[in-house]
Structures are given as C-alpha cells and as structure tokens.
Design a protein around this motif. Structure first.
Motif, PDB file in Angstrom:
ATOM      1  N   LYS A 136       0.831  -1.206   0.000  1.00  0.00           N
ATOM      2  CA  LYS A 136       0.000   0.000   0.000  1.00  0.00           C
ATOM      3  C   LYS A 136       0.860   1.248   0.000  1.00  0.00           C
ATOM      4  O   LYS A 136       0.568   2.229  -0.692  1.00  0.00           O
ATOM      5  N   GLU A 137       1.952   1.222   0.785  1.00  0.00           N
ATOM      6  CA  GLU A 137       2.851   2.366   0.844  1.00  0.00           C
ATOM      7  C   GLU A 137       3.539   2.608  -0.492  1.00  0.00           C
ATOM      8  O   GLU A 137       3.882   3.731  -0.839  1.00  0.00           O
ATOM      9  N   GLN A 138       3.735   1.538  -1.259  1.00  0.00           N
ATOM     10  CA  GLN A 138       4.363   1.661  -2.569  1.00  0.00           C
ATOM     11  C   GLN A 138       3.354   2.014  -3.656  1.00  0.00           C
ATOM     12  O   GLN A 138       3.710   2.161  -4.822  1.00  0.00           O
ATOM     13  N   GLY A 139       2.067   2.093  -3.255  1.00  0.00           N
ATOM     14  CA  GLY A 139       1.036   2.491  -4.202  1.00  0.00           C
ATOM     15  C   GLY A 139       0.542   1.379  -5.080  1.00  0.00           C
ATOM     16  O   GLY A 139      -0.008   1.609  -6.146  1.00  0.00           O
ATOM     17  N   ALA A 140       0.748   0.105  -4.652  1.00  0.00           N
ATOM     18  CA  ALA A 140       0.277  -1.032  -5.452  1.00  0.00           C
ATOM     19  C   ALA A 140      -0.547  -1.944  -4.580  1.00  0.00           C
ATOM     20  O   ALA A 140      -0.242  -2.134  -3.415  1.00  0.00           O
ATOM     21  N   ARG A 213     -10.825   2.630 -11.499  1.00  0.00           N
ATOM     22  CA  ARG A 213      -9.524   2.879 -10.864  1.00  0.00           C
ATOM     23  C   ARG A 213      -8.567   1.728 -11.108  1.00  0.00           C
ATOM     24  O   ARG A 213      -7.380   1.919 -11.394  1.00  0.00           O
ATOM     25  N   GLU A 214      -9.071   0.495 -10.941  1.00  0.00           N
ATOM     26  CA  GLU A 214      -8.228  -0.676 -11.142  1.00  0.00           C
ATOM     27  C   GLU A 214      -7.760  -0.780 -12.595  1.00  0.00           C
ATOM     28  O   GLU A 214      -6.605  -1.132 -12.862  1.00  0.00           O
ATOM     29  N   ALA A 217      -5.049   1.776 -13.064  1.00  0.00           N
ATOM     30  CA  ALA A 217      -3.797   1.340 -12.429  1.00  0.00           C
ATOM     31  C   ALA A 217      -3.121   0.264 -13.261  1.00  0.00           C
ATOM     32  O   ALA A 217      -1.896   0.253 -13.419  1.00  0.00           O
ATOM     33  N   GLN A 220      -1.587   1.855 -16.329  1.00  0.00           N
ATOM     34  CA  GLN A 220      -0.380   2.581 -15.936  1.00  0.00           C
ATOM     35  C   GLN A 220       0.780   1.640 -15.706  1.00  0.00           C
ATOM     36  O   GLN A 220       1.919   1.914 -16.069  1.00  0.00           O
TER      37      GLN A 220
END
Length: 234
Positions: A136-140, A213-214, A217, A220
């Motif tokens: 989560k902290e890495q944005g994934a 959103r998914e 992501a 991206q």
C-alpha cells in the motif's frame, strides 16, 4: 529472610559490561534460559547474591542476533550457552568452551524452536499484514504485488514453448479469467438485487468507480509512458 526474586531488562549491547559488573560485585551466575516468543526468543540471565535472585531478560533475540558470551566472566555459563545454541539456534559468539553445535546429539536440528499452530498462524497473519502495508505504501495493491513475480515467471515459461502451444495456454488462461470475472459479477449482482433501489444504485456506482480505478492502475503499470508524458507536459 526468604529468597527475593527480581525481573529486570537487559540489552545485547550492554551484556558484556553488565557481566563484568556482576562479577566485580560478587554475584554468582545461576543459569541462562531461552524462551520462544512471537518476536523470536527471550534470553533470561539469572544471578544470585545475599539471598537475592535477579533475572535479566533480553527480549526479541533472533537467529541473526549475535549474542556475546559471558564465559570470560563466568566460565560455568559455557554449558548454558552451548545449550541455547544447539536447542534454539541462537548465535552465541566467543564461548570459552565451544562444542560447535555438538553439545547435544540431536535427531532434529534446533528442536526447541518449534511453535504452536496458534503462534504459527499469528506470525503468518502478521507477515501478510506487513506485506499488505508495504504494498500500500508503494502504491500497489497487495494482490498485484504478490501476483507480479508469478506473472513474470509464467511469461518466461510461455516464451520457452512453441508458439502454437503458448497461444493455447494464453487462450485457456483468458477464458478462465473471464469465467471467474463473470462468476464474481453474478455473485455481486445477486447481492445487489436484494437491496432497495437507491442503495443498489450507490453500490453499483461505487463498484464502477473501483473498476475504473483498477483499470487505470493496470494500464499505468503496463505502459507508464503516457502518464509520464502528461506530467512533463504540465
């Protein structure tokens, strides 16, 4: 006057100087115990003097922790230090009489490190929570972080197959993914059908937003160039 017992804290770094102080002050070394904990091991050093038994605990020792020997001050400790090494796998360095892992003839290496099913489940749960937090902290998403190495490995395997067979495997995987997605959507639709119209509309809108959103992501992750170009253009 009866025996008085105290329990105090100690650190690995402070252990050599502490042992020297105990020796100088006339304390007698009694024992060293190792206890399996959720954080690894606790080491409990016991000393006695004038009817007082003091127990000093070093908490959360792991197999990577280097624990200095106190046999330069208390030679009798060599028995206990060899024991915690052989039975628990604790890395004790500088033992005056070091058996090198043969103090006990064991059928199972480090038999005292066995944990209960409850402890194992708790550790596995903690590891999953930590992994999810890191992802989560890495944005994934945690699932994506876990699946990425598997996907890379699968692509490497497919690349080694003949093209026709690889195409069949990919087609089968896509069909399976579509089937699973359809089943998931059907289950969601069934749950929504039981809601009142207003609430159902809100749930559908939330699910649609999540899917968007998914998808963004995923796009991206597959091709970050457009987003980068847009950012540079701004």
């Amino acid at each position: 006057m009866g025996l008085q017992t105290e329990f105090l804290s100690l650190t690995v770094d402070a252990l050599p100087a502490f042992a020297a102080d105990r020796k100088r002050e006339g304390w007698r070394f009694v024992q060293l115990l190792a206890v399996v904990t959720d954080g690894g091991f606790d080491l409990v050093y016991s000393f006695m003097k004038d009817g007082v038994l003091e127990n000093y605990t070093i908490q959360d020792v792991t197999k990577d922790t280097v624990v200095p020997s106190i046999t330069d001050q208390f030679l009798a400790a060599f028995v206990f230090e060899n024991e915690v090494h052989d039975l628990f796998g604790i890395n004790v360095k500088g033992i005056a009489i070091d058996f090198g892992g043969t103090f006990y003839q064991l059928s199972q290496k480090e038999p005292m490190t066995i944990i209960s099913p409850e402890q194992k489940a708790a550790r596995e749960k903690a590891a999953k929570v930590a992994a999810a937090k890191a992802a989560k902290e890495q944005g994934a998403p945690a699932d994506a972080a876990k699946a990425a190495p598997d996907a890379d490995g699968l692509e490497a395997k497919l690349a080694g197959m003949d093209p026709e067979k690889a195409a069949k495997v990919r087609a089968a995987m896509e069909a399976k993914a579509k089937k699973e997605a359809a089943a998931k959507q059907a289950a969601a639709d069934e749950k929504i059908a039981g809601l009142d119209p207003e609430k159902a509309a809100k749930v559908k809108a939330a699910l649609a937003a999540k899917a968007a959103r998914e998808a963004g992501a995923q796009a991206q992750a597959e091709d970050p160039a457009p987003a980068k170009a847009k950012k540079e253009g701004e």
